[in-house]
Design a protein around this motif. Structure first.
Motif, PDB file in Angstrom:
ATOM      1  N   ILE A  13       0.249  -0.908  -0.001  1.00  0.00           N
ATOM      2  CA  ILE A  13       0.205   0.192  -0.253  1.00  0.00           C
ATOM      3  C   ILE A  13       0.530   1.662   0.436  1.00  0.00           C
ATOM      4  O   ILE A  13       0.842   2.091  -0.789  1.00  0.00           O
ATOM      5  CB  ILE A  13      -1.273  -0.154   1.095  1.00  0.00           C
ATOM      6  CG1 ILE A  13      -2.316  -1.102   0.918  1.00  0.00           C
ATOM      7  CG2 ILE A  13      -2.085   1.718   1.948  1.00  0.00           C
ATOM      8  CD1 ILE A  13      -2.940  -1.225   2.283  1.00  0.00           C
ATOM      9  N   GLN A  14       2.254   1.336   0.092  1.00  0.00           N
ATOM     10  CA  GLN A  14       3.060   2.217   0.653  1.00  0.00           C
ATOM     11  C   GLN A  14       3.693   3.094  -0.457  1.00  0.00           C
ATOM     12  O   GLN A  14       3.485   3.799  -0.641  1.00  0.00           O
ATOM     13  CB  GLN A  14       4.253   1.844   1.990  1.00  0.00           C
ATOM     14  CG  GLN A  14       5.121   3.223   2.088  1.00  0.00           C
ATOM     15  CD  GLN A  14       4.885   4.361   2.213  1.00  0.00           C
ATOM     16  OE1 GLN A  14       3.472   4.147   3.299  1.00  0.00           O
ATOM     17  NE2 GLN A  14       5.013   5.178   1.692  1.00  0.00           N
ATOM     18  N   TYR A  39       0.973   4.251  -2.531  1.00  0.00           N
ATOM     19  CA  TYR A  39       0.680   5.799  -2.282  1.00  0.00           C
ATOM     20  C   TYR A  39       1.514   6.781  -3.093  1.00  0.00           C
ATOM     21  O   TYR A  39       1.666   7.091  -4.101  1.00  0.00           O
ATOM     22  CB  TYR A  39       0.525   6.126  -1.186  1.00  0.00           C
ATOM     23  CG  TYR A  39      -0.700   5.876  -0.182  1.00  0.00           C
ATOM     24  CD1 TYR A  39      -0.290   4.742   0.975  1.00  0.00           C
ATOM     25  CD2 TYR A  39      -1.553   6.832  -0.620  1.00  0.00           C
ATOM     26  CE1 TYR A  39      -1.724   4.817   1.365  1.00  0.00           C
ATOM     27  CE2 TYR A  39      -2.934   6.378   0.303  1.00  0.00           C
ATOM     28  CZ  TYR A  39      -3.268   5.842   1.126  1.00  0.00           C
ATOM     29  OH  TYR A  39      -4.139   5.400   1.898  1.00  0.00           O
ATOM     30  N   GLU A  40       3.011   5.387  -3.144  1.00  0.00           N
ATOM     31  CA  GLU A  40       4.254   6.661  -4.283  1.00  0.00           C
ATOM     32  C   GLU A  40       3.524   6.538  -5.374  1.00  0.00           C
ATOM     33  O   GLU A  40       4.620   7.342  -5.921  1.00  0.00           O
ATOM     34  CB  GLU A  40       5.365   5.503  -3.579  1.00  0.00           C
ATOM     35  CG  GLU A  40       6.093   5.467  -2.269  1.00  0.00           C
ATOM     36  CD  GLU A  40       7.270   4.761  -1.670  1.00  0.00           C
ATOM     37  OE1 GLU A  40       7.740   4.115  -2.967  1.00  0.00           O
ATOM     38  OE2 GLU A  40       7.268   4.759  -0.944  1.00  0.00           O
ATOM     39  N   SER A  78       0.972   7.236  -6.483  1.00  0.00           N
ATOM     40  CA  SER A  78      -0.309   8.053  -6.490  1.00  0.00           C
ATOM     41  C   SER A  78      -1.451   7.569  -7.081  1.00  0.00           C
ATOM     42  O   SER A  78      -2.326   7.766  -8.293  1.00  0.00           O
ATOM     43  CB  SER A  78       0.513   9.234  -7.752  1.00  0.00           C
ATOM     44  OG  SER A  78       1.241   9.906  -7.300  1.00  0.00           O
ATOM     45  N   SER A 116      -5.135   6.447  -7.052  1.00  0.00           N
ATOM     46  CA  SER A 116      -6.111   6.457  -5.466  1.00  0.00           C
ATOM     47  C   SER A 116      -6.727   6.245  -3.985  1.00  0.00           C
ATOM     48  O   SER A 116      -5.917   4.987  -4.105  1.00  0.00           O
ATOM     49  CB  SER A 116      -7.667   6.885  -6.848  1.00  0.00           C
ATOM     50  OG  SER A 116      -8.182   5.823  -6.467  1.00  0.00           O
ATOM     51  N   GLU A 117      -6.638   6.694  -3.018  1.00  0.00           N
ATOM     52  CA  GLU A 117      -7.522   6.143  -1.791  1.00  0.00           C
ATOM     53  C   GLU A 117      -8.171   5.036  -1.924  1.00  0.00           C
ATOM     54  O   GLU A 117      -8.209   4.079  -1.300  1.00  0.00           O
ATOM     55  CB  GLU A 117      -7.638   7.494  -1.179  1.00  0.00           C
ATOM     56  CG  GLU A 117      -8.259   6.966   0.159  1.00  0.00           C
ATOM     57  CD  GLU A 117      -6.712   6.148   1.212  1.00  0.00           C
ATOM     58  OE1 GLU A 117      -7.091   6.148   2.289  1.00  0.00           O
ATOM     59  OE2 GLU A 117      -5.983   6.677   0.505  1.00  0.00           O
ATOM     60  N   ILE A 124      -6.839   1.926  -3.667  1.00  0.00           N
ATOM     61  CA  ILE A 124      -5.944   1.579  -2.319  1.00  0.00           C
ATOM     62  C   ILE A 124      -6.462   0.799  -2.092  1.00  0.00           C
ATOM     63  O   ILE A 124      -6.621  -0.587  -1.004  1.00  0.00           O
ATOM     64  CB  ILE A 124      -5.053   2.319  -1.535  1.00  0.00           C
ATOM     65  CG1 ILE A 124      -4.306   2.348  -2.776  1.00  0.00           C
ATOM     66  CG2 ILE A 124      -4.220   1.658  -0.057  1.00  0.00           C
ATOM     67  CD1 ILE A 124      -3.640   4.258  -1.862  1.00  0.00           C
ATOM     68  N   ASN A 125      -7.899   1.103  -0.814  1.00  0.00           N
ATOM     69  CA  ASN A 125      -8.758   0.771   0.055  1.00  0.00           C
ATOM     70  C   ASN A 125      -9.396  -0.564  -0.470  1.00  0.00           C
ATOM     71  O   ASN A 125      -9.664  -1.517   0.214  1.00  0.00           O
ATOM     72  CB  ASN A 125     -10.429   1.541   0.704  1.00  0.00           C
ATOM     73  CG  ASN A 125      -9.571   2.713   1.300  1.00  0.00           C
ATOM     74  OD1 ASN A 125      -8.668   2.354   1.881  1.00  0.00           O
ATOM     75  ND2 ASN A 125     -10.021   4.186   0.844  1.00  0.00           N
TER      76      ASN A 125
END
Length: 604
Positions: A544-545, A548-549, A551, A553-554, A557-558
């Motif tokens: 997940i990290q 995020y790196e 880009s 989307s949240e 990722i959820n």
């Protein structure tokens, strides 16, 4: 010592005075003039010696019309054994408008040094009617005493008949060498200049009852080439006219030196134009036109002869056709000769001998080289030449005699079977038989035949292209396999598809435990390969990290986190889900992998 210094100072002062003794100045007789008024400008060089002067350049005189000049005068003075001299260039100018004008700088060279005059400002005020009248009066006087007359030998002529136009210059005044400014136009005529002369010789002549000095300055013979009313435009000359200098003031000295005894004159440039001539050109009579008439107008003689009458086959004969007389010699078209069968003729040679006297005359000669190819008694039929005589108003036809030629066979020569026919006869009898052409060639370059066809080049280059592509693919694969991380990255999606396919098969078999296991491996394996995480180091939080790196989307990722937790939950409590929720989870996993792959590929 003091005496020496004084002598040096005197020497340098003399040298200084001698060096700067020369001057070049511009002056005018008035700086404010009327619109129609004439005035003079002088460019004067003063010095001890004027022999070293050269390359005088006047200004452009913009805003003025040059009526005369440059007029040159010199003077020399000896005072107390000291010599001084001057050279003056003068012009007579007339303004072309009103306002402020500037006469620019003139320049002259003296012993390698250039001297320039200062510009002079001239104010031109609106002219009075009296000044205009005086100006026009000068022009009127000149036009009455210096003029050009164009005279035509006749104003009505037949087409092709010679008309002689003579230009005469009449003058009662002294003039210098005139310069041609515009030549006449002879549209509708063929023109031949008669006896052009480089000098003008004046004689005494009368014009309209007055005595003039007259000179013939140009004479031209015109032959009309079309009918109707034709015009000869004016002949224009710029004539320097030398007249007695006019008084410019009431100065008693001006009046004294203006006396004719002192011969003070000025030169005025005068543009003389001849009159326009109108010529009425009539067509030739249409009755009794001979068949052999081909446009000849004048008075001619006609003669045809050959150089030999007894020849062998293939031996050349020269046939000469001569037209002589007066008329439009250069425009004559001589008749064609008709040769008996068995003769061959070559392109003729044409000669013109023109006598440019008062009447254009001469002769035109056409020489044919003919060659008999067959033996026998041959006869060249008579040749007719017709012309129109404008003096009698009748057509005249002249004819040559017939020429009999005895042609014998040459020794050892081959005589063609078709020798009794002319080239034209052969052409008419059978189009398959053609004579050998010796002129009027219309040859076209044959296109080169390409021995090497396009397929040859394709077959030659195609393997080379395939080899280059194969080498490129090979190098790309070597580069890919040498980099494990890159290889996993490239094959991440493909590996995920395989596991998803296995998961799907398990789902179809309703083997949910195996389905969730394969689905989890597909998702985790994709993230490991795509995010570059070693299997031993892989954790969901680390993945997940990385997302995020990159880009991601949240929301996406959820969704990854939810699928991962659901798979883990089912592995420990498989009775909690059914096949319906498993199908939805499978579709979500496929969509998430596609979306993440799209995002990562864009950032690549």
């Amino acid at each position: 010592m003091k005496k020496f210094i004084v002598m040096v100072i005197i020497f340098l002062a003399g040298l200084f005075i001698n060096t700067f003794a020369q001057e070049f100045v511009a002056t005018v007789d008035k700086t404010t003039v009327g619109q129609y008024e004439q005035f003079q400008v002088y460019f004067t060089f003063n010095g001890n010696d004027i022999n070293g002067l050269s390359n005088f350049k006047p200004p452009a005189f913009q805003g003025f019309r040059v009526l005369s000049g440059p007029n040159q005068s010199t003077s020399m003075q000896i005072i107390n054994n000291k010599v001084s001299a001057s050279l003056t260039f003068s012009y007579i100018l007339q303004p072309t408008g009103t306002g402020e004008f500037t006469i620019g700088s003139a320049s002259i060279n003296y012993n390698g040094r250039t001297y320039r005059t200062n510009p002079i400002k001239i104010t031109v005020v609106k002219g009075t009617p009296q000044q205009k009248k005086e100006s026009n009066g000068i022009t009127d006087d000149l036009s009455k005493n210096v003029f050009i007359v164009a005279e035509a030998s006749k104003t009505r002529a037949y087409i092709g008949e010679q008309i002689t136009v003579t230009y005469k210059l009449y003058t009662k005044l002294n003039i210098a060498s005139p310069q041609i400014t515009k030549l006449p136009q002879y549209q509708g005529f063929w023109a031949e200049e008669i006896e052009p002369s480089q000098t003008i010789s004046f004689n005494i002549g009368m014009y309209k009852g007055e005595r003039y000095r007259v000179a013939t300055i140009k004479k031209v013979a015109l032959f009309p080439t079309k009918t109707g009313t034709l015009s000869v435009t004016p002949f224009e000359l710029n004539i320097p006219v030398i007249i007695k200098k006019r008084r410019t003031s009431n100065d008693i000295f001006d009046e004294f030196f203006g006396d004719s005894f002192f011969g003070r004159t000025e030169t005025i440039e005068y543009l003389a134009k001849s009159n326009t001539l109108k010529i009425q050109v009539e067509p030739l009579p249409s009755n009794n036109v001979p068949p052999s008439f081909n446009g000849a107008v004048g008075n001619f003689n006609f003669k045809v002869d050959i150089d030999k009458k007894n020849v062998k086959t293939n031996e050349s004969i020269t046939l000469r056709m001569t037209v002589s007389g007066s008329g439009n010699i250069k425009l004559l078209k001589l008749p064609e000769i008709k040769l008996p069968p068995g003769f061959e003729k070559y392109e003729p040679k044409v000669y013109d001998n023109i006598n440019k006297g008062s009447i254009i005359s001469g002769q035109k000669i056409v020489e044919y080289l003919i060659v008999p190819r067959t033996s026998g008694e041959k006869e060249i039929p008579p040749v007719e030449f017709s012309y129109f005589n404008p003096a009698t108003g009748k057509y005249v036809t002249l004819s040559s005699p017939a020429f009999k030629i005895n042609v014998t066979k040459g020794l050892g020569e081959y005589e063609p079977l078709a020798g009794s026919f002319s080239k034209e006869d052969v052409e008419l009898l059978n189009e398959d038989i053609r004579y050998i052409k010796i002129s009027d060639f219309k040859l076209e370059k044959k296109k080169d035949r390409t021995l090497i066809q396009p397929w040859f080049w394709i077959s030659l280059t195609l393997p080379l292209i395939a080899l280059i592509v194969a080498v490129g693919i090979k190098r790309k694969q070597e580069k890919l396999y040498s980099n494990v991380q890159l290889l996993k990255y490239q094959k991440a999606e493909k590996a995920a598809k395989k596991r998803l396919k296995v998961a799907k098969q398990a789902l179809d078999k309703n083997n949910l435990s195996e389905f969730y296991a394969e689905l989890s491996l597909a998702l985790y394996g994709y993230l490991e390969d795509k995010l570059g995480i070693q299997k031993s180091e892989f954790t969901l939080e680390k993945a997940i990290q990385k997302l995020y790196e990159n880009s991601v989307s949240e929301q996406l990722i959820n969704q990854v986190r939810n699928i991962s937790e659901t798979c883990e939950y089912v592995r420990f409590a498989p009775s909690g889900l059914n096949s319906v929720s498993a199908n939805q989870l499978y579709e979500d996993a496929v969509r998430i992998i596609i979306d993440i792959d799209s995002i990562l590929e864009k950032r690549k």
